[in-house]
Design a protein around this motif. Structure first.
Motif, PDB file in Angstrom:
ATOM      1  N   ALA A 143     121.903  43.728  53.003  1.00 56.91           N
ATOM      2  CA  ALA A 143     121.435  45.074  53.350  1.00 56.91           C
ATOM      3  C   ALA A 143     120.644  45.059  54.663  1.00 56.91           C
ATOM      4  O   ALA A 143     120.824  45.925  55.524  1.00 56.91           O
ATOM      5  CB  ALA A 143     120.578  45.633  52.220  1.00 56.91           C
ATOM      6  N   ILE A 144     119.773  44.060  54.803  1.00 56.94           N
ATOM      7  CA  ILE A 144     118.991  43.940  56.042  1.00 56.94           C
ATOM      8  C   ILE A 144     119.925  43.675  57.219  1.00 56.94           C
ATOM      9  O   ILE A 144     119.757  44.245  58.304  1.00 56.94           O
ATOM     10  CB  ILE A 144     117.959  42.805  55.902  1.00 56.94           C
ATOM     11  N   GLY A 145     120.916  42.826  56.999  1.00 56.99           N
ATOM     12  CA  GLY A 145     121.881  42.528  58.056  1.00 56.99           C
ATOM     13  C   GLY A 145     122.681  43.752  58.462  1.00 56.99           C
ATOM     14  O   GLY A 145     122.936  43.968  59.652  1.00 56.99           O
ATOM     15  N   ARG A 146     123.065  44.569  57.507  1.00 57.33           N
ATOM     16  CA  ARG A 146     123.838  45.780  57.816  1.00 57.33           C
ATOM     17  C   ARG A 146     123.006  46.784  58.600  1.00 57.33           C
ATOM     18  O   ARG A 146     123.516  47.443  59.509  1.00 57.33           O
ATOM     19  CB  ARG A 146     124.343  46.410  56.516  1.00 57.33           C
ATOM     20  N   MET A 147     121.719  46.893  58.245  1.00 55.62           N
ATOM     21  CA  MET A 147     120.854  47.792  59.001  1.00 55.62           C
ATOM     22  C   MET A 147     120.722  47.329  60.451  1.00 55.62           C
ATOM     23  O   MET A 147     120.747  48.133  61.382  1.00 55.62           O
ATOM     24  CB  MET A 147     119.472  47.885  58.345  1.00 55.62           C
ATOM     25  N   LYS A 148     120.604  46.034  60.621  1.00 53.54           N
ATOM     26  CA  LYS A 148     120.456  45.480  61.966  1.00 53.54           C
ATOM     27  C   LYS A 148     121.733  45.674  62.787  1.00 53.54           C
ATOM     28  O   LYS A 148     121.684  46.094  63.943  1.00 53.54           O
ATOM     29  CB  LYS A 148     120.117  43.990  61.880  1.00 53.54           C
ATOM     30  N   SER A 149     122.880  45.337  62.169  1.00 52.59           N
ATOM     31  CA  SER A 149     124.139  45.391  62.923  1.00 52.59           C
ATOM     32  C   SER A 149     124.589  46.818  63.210  1.00 52.59           C
ATOM     33  O   SER A 149     125.167  47.089  64.266  1.00 52.59           O
ATOM     34  CB  SER A 149     125.239  44.651  62.159  1.00 52.59           C
ATOM     35  N   SER A 150     124.321  47.744  62.302  1.00 51.45           N
ATOM     36  CA  SER A 150     124.747  49.141  62.491  1.00 51.45           C
ATOM     37  C   SER A 150     123.684  49.986  63.175  1.00 51.45           C
ATOM     38  O   SER A 150     123.960  51.094  63.626  1.00 51.45           O
ATOM     39  CB  SER A 150     125.081  49.771  61.140  1.00 51.45           C
ATOM     40  N   ASP A 151     122.460  49.452  63.238  1.00 49.10           N
ATOM     41  CA  ASP A 151     121.297  50.179  63.777  1.00 49.10           C
ATOM     42  C   ASP A 151     121.060  51.478  62.995  1.00 49.10           C
ATOM     43  O   ASP A 151     120.604  52.472  63.555  1.00 49.10           O
ATOM     44  CB  ASP A 151     121.475  50.477  65.269  1.00 49.10           C
ATOM     45  N   LYS A 152     121.377  51.419  61.690  1.00 48.07           N
ATOM     46  CA  LYS A 152     121.170  52.585  60.834  1.00 48.07           C
ATOM     47  C   LYS A 152     120.425  52.166  59.564  1.00 48.07           C
ATOM     48  O   LYS A 152     120.797  51.202  58.909  1.00 48.07           O
ATOM     49  CB  LYS A 152     122.507  53.224  60.440  1.00 48.07           C
ATOM     50  N   ALA A 153     119.370  52.899  59.257  1.00 50.40           N
ATOM     51  CA  ALA A 153     118.616  52.656  58.030  1.00 50.40           C
ATOM     52  C   ALA A 153     118.988  53.758  57.046  1.00 50.40           C
ATOM     53  O   ALA A 153     118.281  54.760  56.897  1.00 50.40           O
ATOM     54  CB  ALA A 153     117.121  52.646  58.303  1.00 50.40           C
ATOM     55  N   THR A 154     120.120  53.576  56.386  1.00 51.38           N
ATOM     56  CA  THR A 154     120.609  54.596  55.467  1.00 51.38           C
ATOM     57  C   THR A 154     119.976  54.419  54.088  1.00 51.38           C
ATOM     58  O   THR A 154     119.454  53.350  53.748  1.00 51.38           O
ATOM     59  CB  THR A 154     122.137  54.518  55.316  1.00 51.38           C
ATOM     60  N   LEU A 155     120.047  55.488  53.287  1.00 52.37           N
ATOM     61  CA  LEU A 155     119.499  55.430  51.925  1.00 52.37           C
ATOM     62  C   LEU A 155     120.276  54.403  51.089  1.00 52.37           C
ATOM     63  O   LEU A 155     119.690  53.743  50.230  1.00 52.37           O
ATOM     64  CB  LEU A 155     119.589  56.812  51.276  1.00 52.37           C
ATOM     65  N   GLU A 156     121.562  54.256  51.376  1.00 56.38           N
ATOM     66  CA  GLU A 156     122.386  53.285  50.650  1.00 56.38           C
ATOM     67  C   GLU A 156     121.834  51.873  50.832  1.00 56.38           C
ATOM     68  O   GLU A 156     121.674  51.125  49.851  1.00 56.38           O
ATOM     69  CB  GLU A 156     123.824  53.337  51.157  1.00 56.38           C
ATOM     70  N   TYR A 157     121.538  51.512  52.071  1.00 51.99           N
ATOM     71  CA  TYR A 157     121.021  50.171  52.341  1.00 51.99           C
ATOM     72  C   TYR A 157     119.614  49.988  51.770  1.00 51.99           C
ATOM     73  O   TYR A 157     119.292  48.951  51.182  1.00 51.99           O
ATOM     74  CB  TYR A 157     120.982  49.907  53.847  1.00 51.99           C
ATOM     75  N   LEU A 158     118.784  50.993  51.946  1.00 51.77           N
ATOM     76  CA  LEU A 158     117.396  50.896  51.479  1.00 51.77           C
ATOM     77  C   LEU A 158     117.314  50.876  49.959  1.00 51.77           C
ATOM     78  O   LEU A 158     116.431  50.224  49.387  1.00 51.77           O
ATOM     79  CB  LEU A 158     116.574  52.052  52.044  1.00 51.77           C
ATOM     80  N   ASN A 159     118.227  51.575  49.301  1.00 52.29           N
ATOM     81  CA  ASN A 159     118.225  51.574  47.833  1.00 52.29           C
ATOM     82  C   ASN A 159     118.577  50.204  47.263  1.00 52.29           C
ATOM     83  O   ASN A 159     118.150  49.850  46.154  1.00 52.29           O
ATOM     84  CB  ASN A 159     119.203  52.617  47.286  1.00 52.29           C
ATOM     85  N   ILE A 160     119.374  49.419  48.004  1.00 55.85           N
ATOM     86  CA  ILE A 160     119.686  48.061  47.564  1.00 55.85           C
ATOM     87  C   ILE A 160     118.400  47.259  47.447  1.00 55.85           C
ATOM     88  O   ILE A 160     118.202  46.485  46.501  1.00 55.85           O
ATOM     89  CB  ILE A 160     120.659  47.389  48.557  1.00 55.85           C
ATOM     90  N   LEU A 161     117.488  47.479  48.403  1.00 58.13           N
ATOM     91  CA  LEU A 161     116.194  46.796  48.371  1.00 58.13           C
ATOM     92  C   LEU A 161     115.304  47.378  47.281  1.00 58.13           C
ATOM     93  O   LEU A 161     114.681  46.642  46.506  1.00 58.13           O
ATOM     94  CB  LEU A 161     115.505  46.915  49.728  1.00 58.13           C
ATOM     95  N   ASN A 162     115.225  48.702  47.226  1.00 59.47           N
ATOM     96  CA  ASN A 162     114.368  49.372  46.241  1.00 59.47           C
ATOM     97  C   ASN A 162     114.751  48.991  44.808  1.00 59.47           C
ATOM     98  O   ASN A 162     113.883  48.776  43.959  1.00 59.47           O
ATOM     99  CB  ASN A 162     114.446  50.893  46.407  1.00 59.47           C
ATOM    100  N   ASP A 163     116.057  48.907  44.561  1.00 62.21           N
ATOM    101  CA  ASP A 163     116.543  48.603  43.209  1.00 62.21           C
ATOM    102  C   ASP A 163     116.176  47.185  42.771  1.00 62.21           C
ATOM    103  O   ASP A 163     116.229  46.861  41.581  1.00 62.21           O
ATOM    104  CB  ASP A 163     118.060  48.773  43.131  1.00 62.21           C
ATOM    105  N   ARG A 164     115.797  46.365  43.725  1.00 66.00           N
ATOM    106  CA  ARG A 164     115.453  44.970  43.414  1.00 66.00           C
ATOM    107  C   ARG A 164     113.959  44.698  43.582  1.00 66.00           C
ATOM    108  O   ARG A 164     113.537  43.560  43.723  1.00 66.00           O
ATOM    109  CB  ARG A 164     116.292  44.029  44.277  1.00 66.00           C
ATOM    110  N   GLY A 165     113.192  45.769  43.555  1.00 60.52           N
ATOM    111  CA  GLY A 165     111.742  45.630  43.570  1.00 60.52           C
ATOM    112  C   GLY A 165     111.110  45.531  44.940  1.00 60.52           C
ATOM    113  O   GLY A 165     109.906  45.277  45.066  1.00 60.52           O
ATOM    114  N   VAL A 166     111.893  45.732  46.006  1.00 59.60           N
ATOM    115  CA  VAL A 166     111.361  45.699  47.371  1.00 59.60           C
ATOM    116  C   VAL A 166     111.014  47.129  47.784  1.00 59.60           C
ATOM    117  O   VAL A 166     111.899  47.980  47.881  1.00 59.60           O
ATOM    118  CB  VAL A 166     112.388  45.104  48.363  1.00 59.60           C
ATOM    119  N   ASP A 167     109.752  47.392  48.023  1.00 63.47           N
ATOM    120  CA  ASP A 167     109.300  48.752  48.353  1.00 63.47           C
ATOM    121  C   ASP A 167     109.555  49.065  49.825  1.00 63.47           C
ATOM    122  O   ASP A 167     108.636  49.270  50.621  1.00 63.47           O
ATOM    123  CB  ASP A 167     107.810  48.892  48.028  1.00 63.47           C
ATOM    124  N   ALA A 168     110.838  49.109  50.180  1.00 66.60           N
ATOM    125  CA  ALA A 168     111.210  49.331  51.573  1.00 66.60           C
ATOM    126  C   ALA A 168     110.706  50.680  52.082  1.00 66.60           C
ATOM    127  O   ALA A 168     110.211  50.781  53.218  1.00 66.60           O
ATOM    128  CB  ALA A 168     112.723  49.243  51.723  1.00 66.60           C
TER     129      ALA A 168
END
Length: 208
Positions: A143-168
């Motif tokens: 998810a972090i890699g996709r945000m970096k490569s696409s230069d987009k912080a989408t809810l889809e990517y951030l939810n991957i972190l949130n769902d695993r206990g990372v308070d992005a």
């Protein structure tokens, strides 16, 4: 007659005792031989398994060398990187094979040999602190890699972190000095910079 009977009985008893002792000895000897044979067989099988595993590991390392030489376009860089990867496997929750797999993934997202390991170390430390499984840590890294490569912080990517206990979302809100609601609003409007968010999350991971 009586004396002969006594002598015969004594001889018979002696022969019986000797025969019995011989049978016990033979039984013990056979048991000993069987135990030794089993131990030997087990040792041989263990040695064969070790040799097989060693050959498989050697073959895998050779394939990794070829693969990373292609990715980094340099055999020297690949060798140095894989050596560091072995050290990282000893200091993070990752296994060596997990690290090689995630390294290839991060490389496709624009990371290079200078920042792949630091990212994996940061994510690994955070994952260990938060109790995230290896598969979960792998998804976080993606998810972090996709945000970096696409230069987009989408809810889809951030939810991957949130769902695993990372308070992005909380990290972003704190960094910008706004509420979480404001962050969600910015996400919906595409106002967040994916590269900056990925770097922020890695920085937060370094604090674990």
């Amino acid at each position: 007659g009586p004396v002969g009977a006594l002598v015969g009985g004594a001889v018979g008893a002696g022969v019986g005792a000797i025969t019995g002792a011989t049978q016990v000895f033979d039984s013990q000897d056979q048991a000993f031989k069987s135990a030794v044979q089993e131990q030997y067989q087990s040792a041989v099988e263990g040695q064969q398994e070790s040799l097989t595993e060693g050959s498989q590991i050697a073959a895998k390392r050779e394939m990794d060398q070829v693969s990373f030489t292609t990715l980094f376009k340099s055999e020297e860089k690949a060798t140095d990187f894989l050596d560091e990867l072995k050290d990282t496997a000893n200091t993070t929750p990752f296994l060596y094979d997990d690290l090689t797999s995630m390294s290839k993934t991060l490389k496709t997202f624009g990371y290079d040999e200078t920042n792949i390991l630091s990212t994996l170390t940061s994510v690994g430390n955070a994952g260990a602190a938060l109790g995230i499984t290896t598969d979960g840590i792998n998804e976080v890294a993606k998810a972090i890699g996709r945000m970096k490569s696409s230069d987009k912080a989408t809810l889809e990517y951030l939810n991957i972190l949130n769902d695993r206990g990372v308070d992005a979302i909380g990290y972003i809100a704190e960094n910008l000095g706004v509420s979480k609601g404001d962050v969600y609003d910015m996400i919906s409007k595409g106002q967040l910079n994916g590269v900056e968010v990925s770097e922020l999350i890695n920085q937060k991971f370094d604090e674990f």
